[in-house]
Design a protein around this motif. Structure first.
Motif, PDB file in Angstrom:
ATOM      1  N   THR A   1      -7.310  -5.677   0.527  1.00 32.38           N
ATOM      2  CA  THR A   1      -6.884  -7.071   0.648  1.00 32.38           C
ATOM      3  C   THR A   1      -5.906  -7.397  -0.470  1.00 32.38           C
ATOM      4  O   THR A   1      -6.106  -7.014  -1.626  1.00 32.38           O
ATOM      5  CB  THR A   1      -8.095  -8.026   0.603  1.00 32.38           C
ATOM      6  N   VAL A   2      -4.845  -8.082  -0.091  1.00 35.27           N
ATOM      7  CA  VAL A   2      -3.754  -8.435  -1.005  1.00 35.27           C
ATOM      8  C   VAL A   2      -3.608  -9.954  -1.000  1.00 35.27           C
ATOM      9  O   VAL A   2      -3.711 -10.589   0.050  1.00 35.27           O
ATOM     10  CB  VAL A   2      -2.439  -7.773  -0.526  1.00 35.27           C
ATOM     11  N   GLN A   3      -3.401 -10.504  -2.180  1.00 41.61           N
ATOM     12  CA  GLN A   3      -3.135 -11.939  -2.300  1.00 41.61           C
ATOM     13  C   GLN A   3      -1.998 -12.126  -3.285  1.00 41.61           C
ATOM     14  O   GLN A   3      -1.990 -11.497  -4.360  1.00 41.61           O
ATOM     15  CB  GLN A   3      -4.391 -12.649  -2.804  1.00 41.61           C
ATOM     16  N   ASP A   4      -1.030 -12.927  -2.927  1.00 40.34           N
ATOM     17  CA  ASP A   4       0.123 -13.191  -3.794  1.00 40.34           C
ATOM     18  C   ASP A   4       0.801 -11.901  -4.250  1.00 40.34           C
ATOM     19  O   ASP A   4       1.230 -11.772  -5.397  1.00 40.34           O
ATOM     20  CB  ASP A   4      -0.283 -14.040  -5.012  1.00 40.34           C
ATOM     21  N   GLY A   5       0.866 -10.910  -3.361  1.00 40.15           N
ATOM     22  CA  GLY A   5       1.563  -9.668  -3.666  1.00 40.15           C
ATOM     23  C   GLY A   5       0.811  -8.692  -4.555  1.00 40.15           C
ATOM     24  O   GLY A   5       1.386  -7.717  -5.012  1.00 40.15           O
ATOM     25  N   LEU A   6      -0.480  -8.934  -4.790  1.00 40.75           N
ATOM     26  CA  LEU A   6      -1.288  -8.056  -5.642  1.00 40.75           C
ATOM     27  C   LEU A   6      -2.577  -7.677  -4.922  1.00 40.75           C
ATOM     28  O   LEU A   6      -3.131  -8.467  -4.146  1.00 40.75           O
ATOM     29  CB  LEU A   6      -1.630  -8.747  -6.967  1.00 40.75           C
ATOM     30  N   ILE A   7      -3.068  -6.477  -5.196  1.00 38.35           N
ATOM     31  CA  ILE A   7      -4.323  -6.012  -4.600  1.00 38.35           C
ATOM     32  C   ILE A   7      -5.480  -6.774  -5.243  1.00 38.35           C
ATOM     33  O   ILE A   7      -5.607  -6.798  -6.470  1.00 38.35           O
ATOM     34  CB  ILE A   7      -4.501  -4.499  -4.810  1.00 38.35           C
ATOM     35  N   THR A   8      -6.315  -7.387  -4.402  1.00 39.97           N
ATOM     36  CA  THR A   8      -7.478  -8.113  -4.929  1.00 39.97           C
ATOM     37  C   THR A   8      -8.774  -7.356  -4.678  1.00 39.97           C
ATOM     38  O   THR A   8      -9.677  -7.396  -5.508  1.00 39.97           O
ATOM     39  CB  THR A   8      -7.582  -9.525  -4.319  1.00 39.97           C
ATOM     40  N   THR A   9      -8.870  -6.683  -3.524  1.00 38.35           N
ATOM     41  CA  THR A   9     -10.044  -5.845  -3.269  1.00 38.35           C
ATOM     42  C   THR A   9      -9.608  -4.558  -2.582  1.00 38.35           C
ATOM     43  O   THR A   9      -8.672  -4.545  -1.779  1.00 38.35           O
ATOM     44  CB  THR A   9     -11.113  -6.540  -2.385  1.00 38.35           C
ATOM     45  N   TYR A  10     -10.305  -3.488  -2.934  1.00 37.57           N
ATOM     46  CA  TYR A  10     -10.007  -2.172  -2.376  1.00 37.57           C
ATOM     47  C   TYR A  10     -11.345  -1.461  -2.218  1.00 37.57           C
ATOM     48  O   TYR A  10     -11.973  -1.098  -3.189  1.00 37.57           O
ATOM     49  CB  TYR A  10      -9.102  -1.408  -3.350  1.00 37.57           C
ATOM     50  N   ARG A  11     -11.788  -1.320  -0.973  1.00 38.45           N
ATOM     51  CA  ARG A  11     -13.015  -0.571  -0.700  1.00 38.45           C
ATOM     52  C   ARG A  11     -12.602   0.815  -0.234  1.00 38.45           C
ATOM     53  O   ARG A  11     -11.964   0.968   0.805  1.00 38.45           O
ATOM     54  CB  ARG A  11     -13.869  -1.284   0.347  1.00 38.45           C
ATOM     55  N   ASP A  12     -12.971   1.817  -1.007  1.00 40.62           N
ATOM     56  CA  ASP A  12     -12.532   3.198  -0.809  1.00 40.62           C
ATOM     57  C   ASP A  12     -13.685   4.015  -0.229  1.00 40.62           C
ATOM     58  O   ASP A  12     -14.628   4.346  -0.926  1.00 40.62           O
ATOM     59  CB  ASP A  12     -12.083   3.758  -2.156  1.00 40.62           C
ATOM     60  N   TYR A  13     -13.584   4.326   1.062  1.00 38.21           N
ATOM     61  CA  TYR A  13     -14.614   5.098   1.754  1.00 38.21           C
ATOM     62  C   TYR A  13     -14.198   6.562   1.775  1.00 38.21           C
ATOM     63  O   TYR A  13     -13.722   7.072   2.775  1.00 38.21           O
ATOM     64  CB  TYR A  13     -14.804   4.578   3.187  1.00 38.21           C
ATOM     65  N   TRP A  14     -14.347   7.233   0.632  1.00 37.02           N
ATOM     66  CA  TRP A  14     -14.024   8.650   0.538  1.00 37.02           C
ATOM     67  C   TRP A  14     -15.321   9.447   0.614  1.00 37.02           C
ATOM     68  O   TRP A  14     -16.403   8.910   0.424  1.00 37.02           O
ATOM     69  CB  TRP A  14     -13.254   8.957  -0.735  1.00 37.02           C
ATOM     70  N   ASN A  15     -15.197  10.720   0.915  1.00 37.66           N
ATOM     71  CA  ASN A  15     -16.360  11.582   1.101  1.00 37.66           C
ATOM     72  C   ASN A  15     -16.633  12.364  -0.179  1.00 37.66           C
ATOM     73  O   ASN A  15     -15.994  13.382  -0.430  1.00 37.66           O
ATOM     74  CB  ASN A  15     -16.116  12.544   2.263  1.00 37.66           C
ATOM     75  N   PRO A  16     -17.595  11.927  -0.985  1.00 42.66           N
ATOM     76  CA  PRO A  16     -17.860  12.625  -2.246  1.00 42.66           C
ATOM     77  C   PRO A  16     -18.393  14.035  -2.054  1.00 42.66           C
ATOM     78  O   PRO A  16     -18.298  14.859  -2.954  1.00 42.66           O
ATOM     79  CB  PRO A  16     -18.881  11.733  -2.944  1.00 42.66           C
ATOM     80  N   LEU A  17     -18.925  14.354  -0.875  1.00 42.25           N
ATOM     81  CA  LEU A  17     -19.458  15.701  -0.651  1.00 42.25           C
ATOM     82  C   LEU A  17     -18.375  16.763  -0.793  1.00 42.25           C
ATOM     83  O   LEU A  17     -18.644  17.860  -1.271  1.00 42.25           O
ATOM     84  CB  LEU A  17     -20.110  15.796   0.727  1.00 42.25           C
TER      85      LEU A  17
ATOM     86  N   TYR B   1       0.829  -1.200   0.000  1.00 49.49           N
ATOM     87  CA  TYR B   1       0.000   0.000   0.000  1.00 49.49           C
ATOM     88  C   TYR B   1       0.868   1.257   0.000  1.00 49.49           C
ATOM     89  O   TYR B   1       0.598   2.201  -0.748  1.00 49.49           O
ATOM     90  CB  TYR B   1      -0.973   0.004   1.179  1.00 49.49           C
ATOM     91  N   ARG B   2       1.909   1.281   0.834  1.00 44.81           N
ATOM     92  CA  ARG B   2       2.821   2.436   0.847  1.00 44.81           C
ATOM     93  C   ARG B   2       3.426   2.659  -0.543  1.00 44.81           C
ATOM     94  O   ARG B   2       3.537   3.792  -1.004  1.00 44.81           O
ATOM     95  CB  ARG B   2       3.931   2.233   1.871  1.00 44.81           C
ATOM     96  N   ASN B   3       3.795   1.571  -1.207  1.00 47.39           N
ATOM     97  CA  ASN B   3       4.336   1.679  -2.566  1.00 47.39           C
ATOM     98  C   ASN B   3       3.282   2.234  -3.518  1.00 47.39           C
ATOM     99  O   ASN B   3       3.595   3.064  -4.379  1.00 47.39           O
ATOM    100  CB  ASN B   3       4.842   0.317  -3.053  1.00 47.39           C
ATOM    101  N   SER B   4       2.037   1.822  -3.354  1.00 52.90           N
ATOM    102  CA  SER B   4       0.978   2.323  -4.237  1.00 52.90           C
ATOM    103  C   SER B   4       0.825   3.838  -4.089  1.00 52.90           C
ATOM    104  O   SER B   4       0.599   4.533  -5.075  1.00 52.90           O
ATOM    105  CB  SER B   4      -0.355   1.607  -3.959  1.00 52.90           C
ATOM    106  N   LEU B   5       0.981   4.350  -2.874  1.00 56.57           N
ATOM    107  CA  LEU B   5       0.885   5.791  -2.663  1.00 56.57           C
ATOM    108  C   LEU B   5       2.047   6.527  -3.325  1.00 56.57           C
ATOM    109  O   LEU B   5       1.866   7.591  -3.917  1.00 56.57           O
ATOM    110  CB  LEU B   5       0.836   6.117  -1.169  1.00 56.57           C
TER     111      LEU B   5
END
Length: 141
Positions: free
Chosen positions: A111-127, A11-15
């Motif tokens: 969630t990461v599996q085998d070194g890859l992102i499999t699910t990413y639920r992004d709870y951002w505030n669209p307002l 995740y840090r690398n993704s940022l």
């Protein structure tokens, strides 16, 4: 990144890749069948992206709309599932089209599996973005 990279390090690398505006490398961190969800998406915006290609298409023009400068206040929480982390952070920068400041608080469940992102639920505030008159991709609404 290898299959042994921890979810927190991935995740840090993704940022770092987002700050570098390297969207192809960011998409490269995803599993082919990865799923990105936006539980708080306003009507008419995507709630779920299925597959690496859909995620790539969604993110392709991101740097043309949001110029990210930093992710302060990053907190990554381990969960009882060693492949899942909960992330709290802010994304700060500017909206390219208007030059207005961008300051968004996020909570993500990744969630990461085998070194890859499999699910990413992004709870951002669209307002925050709706009030600026700009949608998530930076297009005037």
């Amino acid at each position: 990144m290898s299959a042994h990279t921890s979810p927190a390090d991935l995740y840090r690398n993704s940022l770092r890749l987002l700050l570098d505006k390297n969207i192809p490398a960011w998409v490269g961190l995803w599993a082919e069948d990865g799923i990105m969800e936006f539980p708080f998406a306003p009507q008419g915006w995507p709630e779920r992206l299925e597959g690496k290609e859909a995620i790539a298409a969604y993110m392709r023009d991101y740097p043309d709309h949001i110029d990210l400068h930093d992710f302060p206040d990053l907190r990554i929480h381990q969960t009882t599932d060693p492949e899942t982390v909960v992330v709290e952070m802010r994304g700060v920068g500017r909206l390219v089209e208007t030059g207005s400041p961008f300051d968004m608080t996020y909570i993500a469940v990744v969630t990461v599996q085998d070194g890859l992102i499999t699910t990413y639920r992004d709870y951002w505030n669209p307002l925050v973005v709706l009030e600026s008159g700009t949608d998530f991709t930076g297009s005037a609404r």
